[in-house]
Motif scaffolding. Sequence first.
Motif, mmCIF file in Angstrom:
data_model
loop_
_atom_site.group_PDB
_atom_site.id
_atom_site.type_symbol
_atom_site.label_atom_id
_atom_site.label_comp_id
_atom_site.label_asym_id
_atom_site.label_seq_id
_atom_site.Cartn_x
_atom_site.Cartn_y
_atom_site.Cartn_z
ATOM 1 N N TYR A 1 43.668 1.827 -13.518
ATOM 2 C CA TYR A 1 44.834 2.934 -14.423
ATOM 3 C C TYR A 1 44.201 2.907 -15.662
ATOM 4 N N GLU A 2 43.578 2.532 -16.793
ATOM 5 C CA GLU A 2 43.424 2.448 -18.086
ATOM 6 C C GLU A 2 42.103 4.017 -17.807
ATOM 7 N N GLU A 3 41.286 4.366 -17.192
ATOM 8 C CA GLU A 3 40.249 4.973 -16.967
ATOM 9 C C GLU A 3 40.980 6.500 -16.788
ATOM 10 N N GLY A 4 42.263 5.966 -15.594
ATOM 11 C CA GLY A 4 42.940 7.268 -15.187
ATOM 12 C C GLY A 4 43.847 7.788 -16.191
ATOM 13 N N LEU A 5 43.959 7.128 -16.849
ATOM 14 C CA LEU A 5 45.558 7.294 -17.818
ATOM 15 C C LEU A 5 45.051 8.744 -19.102
ATOM 16 N N PRO A 6 43.581 9.221 -19.362
ATOM 17 C CA PRO A 6 44.051 10.105 -20.538
ATOM 18 C C PRO A 6 43.844 11.603 -19.575
ATOM 19 N N TYR A 7 43.430 11.227 -17.984
ATOM 20 C CA TYR A 7 43.749 12.819 -17.671
ATOM 21 C C TYR A 7 45.408 12.382 -16.777
ATOM 22 N N LEU A 8 46.272 11.849 -16.263
ATOM 23 C CA LEU A 8 46.870 11.885 -16.068
ATOM 24 C C LEU A 8 47.883 12.197 -18.082
ATOM 25 N N LYS A 9 47.792 11.816 -19.483
ATOM 26 C CA LYS A 9 48.118 12.362 -20.309
ATOM 27 C C LYS A 9 47.707 13.801 -20.583
ATOM 28 N N TYR A 10 47.023 14.157 -19.956
ATOM 29 C CA TYR A 10 46.073 15.693 -19.882
ATOM 30 C C TYR A 10 47.267 16.600 -18.967
ATOM 31 N N ILE A 11 47.311 15.996 -17.734
ATOM 32 C CA ILE A 11 48.337 17.007 -17.009
ATOM 33 C C ILE A 11 50.145 16.815 -17.680
ATOM 34 N N ASN A 12 50.251 15.938 -18.458
ATOM 35 C CA ASN A 12 51.739 15.697 -18.439
ATOM 36 C C ASN A 12 52.184 16.697 -19.482
ATOM 37 N N LYS A 13 50.689 17.059 -19.723
ATOM 38 C CA LYS A 13 51.001 17.310 -21.321
ATOM 39 C C LYS A 13 50.968 18.948 -21.044
#
Length: 575
Positions: free
Chosen positions: A170-182
């Motif tokens: 999850y921690e490796e995927g989190l930066p990508y999730l933040k970008y998508i949410n933004k």
Amino acid sequence: MPYKQIVIVLTLLLNFSGITVFAHKKSHKKQEVTILAKEANELMKAGNFEKSLIKSRLALTYAIALKDDNLIAATYNTIAANFDQLSEYDKAFFYYNKGLTYANKTNNDVLKNWINNNLGNIYCFDKKQYEKGIYYYKKSLQYSTKIHDSAQIVFTKLNITWAYFDIGRYEEGLPYLKYINKHHQKHGDESTIVALNMLNGMYHSYKNDSANALFFFQNAIKLGNEGNEKSDLSYSHHEFSKFLLKNGDYENAYKNLALYNELTIKLNNEEKLNKANVAGINLEIDEYKREIDKIGNEYKTKEYLLIQEQSRNKKIVIIIIILLLFFFFLFYIFSENSKLKQKNKIKDIQSQLQQNTINASINGQELERKKIASFLHDNISALLSSAGLHLNAFTSQNHTNAEEIIKTKAILEEAHDQIRDLSHELMPTLLARFGLFYALEDLCEKNSNSVIQFNYSIVVPTKTRYNEDFEMKMYFIIMELLNNIIKHSSATQANLSIQENNKSLQIKIEDNGKGFDTDKFYILEGFGINQIKARINNLKGTIAINSKLNSGTTVAIDVPITYQKKITTPVFPSQ
């Protein structure tokens, strides 16, 4: 235009002319294949996989014949996408890889982006090889970033997030999730909104944030029921059931798991139906193969005829170019030859003018020398002699020996002697009265001393006379050469020999002096050689100088003789 540039232009003309017809027809065929490939892609998007596969295979045949990497890659991608939609993942995987091989030979970053993304999907969701899947997703992300496709960047980062979350990273995927949410609201679309809510629910479940996790899972299921994304809805029920089970809500966890199984069965049935359709499609594809082969054979025949026509056109153009080059070469040679002749003509004229100028100067000098010598001898010398006689007569008659008269007589005698010597230098008396050979003998005798000895030898009778002008010119030429020996050679011995041969006067002057390097001709300038050569050329003669350092010098002159004009005395009849 310079020769090399003309050759380059003609070569380019050859290449252009030889392929113009073929290039035009090839361009037209490429346009047709592009339209065919586009139609196949539209049929695939519309779900008409049967017709899409037939048209895409036909387009692939033509694209390979055209050797167009971009068209080949695009057609392979369409074929792979058809099999992907039909759940034939092995075939899709094979054709995606073929398409990527050709796409990498092009600059089509959009196509590279899609193929890499599709390969990532197969590795992650079919083969369950997440590391490879993430590798291809990241390659896809590089190309979508390069082409500044914001929507595709969001879509690819969503896939990367899903892949990381699916294997619990999850921690490796989190930066990508933040970008998508933004950025999803601005650059995303409705097809990915279900997956985005599910991924947020998964992350908050991982972080034990039950309230937010519940909100996102319920939102994902709600949106999934409202839309057509059965696969994403299925995954949402599955992940929601995991969350409920984790939090002890077993009843609702079971209900969501049952909904997941129900949706999965439906999706599997659809996949089986698709595979059955694939079998039927393959049968129909076989029926179309004959038509495709027939069209392919017709295309190859046309291509062969086109190549033959191109070859004939090229041969004609080559012949034309060779003829043009040949005529240009002849013109070039003629032009250069004309320029060379013109330059040589100008050079000859300049040389002749220079020669004429030198000859005129020499003739003028010799004429003036002769006039001045004659004037000094015939006029000034005679006047001085007359003045001396008058003084002698005066002193005899008046019997006086006054000191002033004695001094005046001495001055007159000295002036007379100096004028006589100057007159002889300008025009030696021996030369005028007795001829060239007496004068040269006297010249050698006068120049001989304790330092240098001039030896004189002649095989021509000494009394022989030539044309007065010829004798004068030859005398001063030889005198100049002897002066050079005295001034420059440091010789102790010199020889002057003369003979006649075939109405030519042959003169050889040798010395045992220090010599000089005849290759460095500029040294000769100080010796007056140019004027001597000009005088000899004026007499239609030749001069050869042979000298080496510390080995003396030899000068050989060969000049056609100009004889005296015979004066005939008229004979009168006797009375």
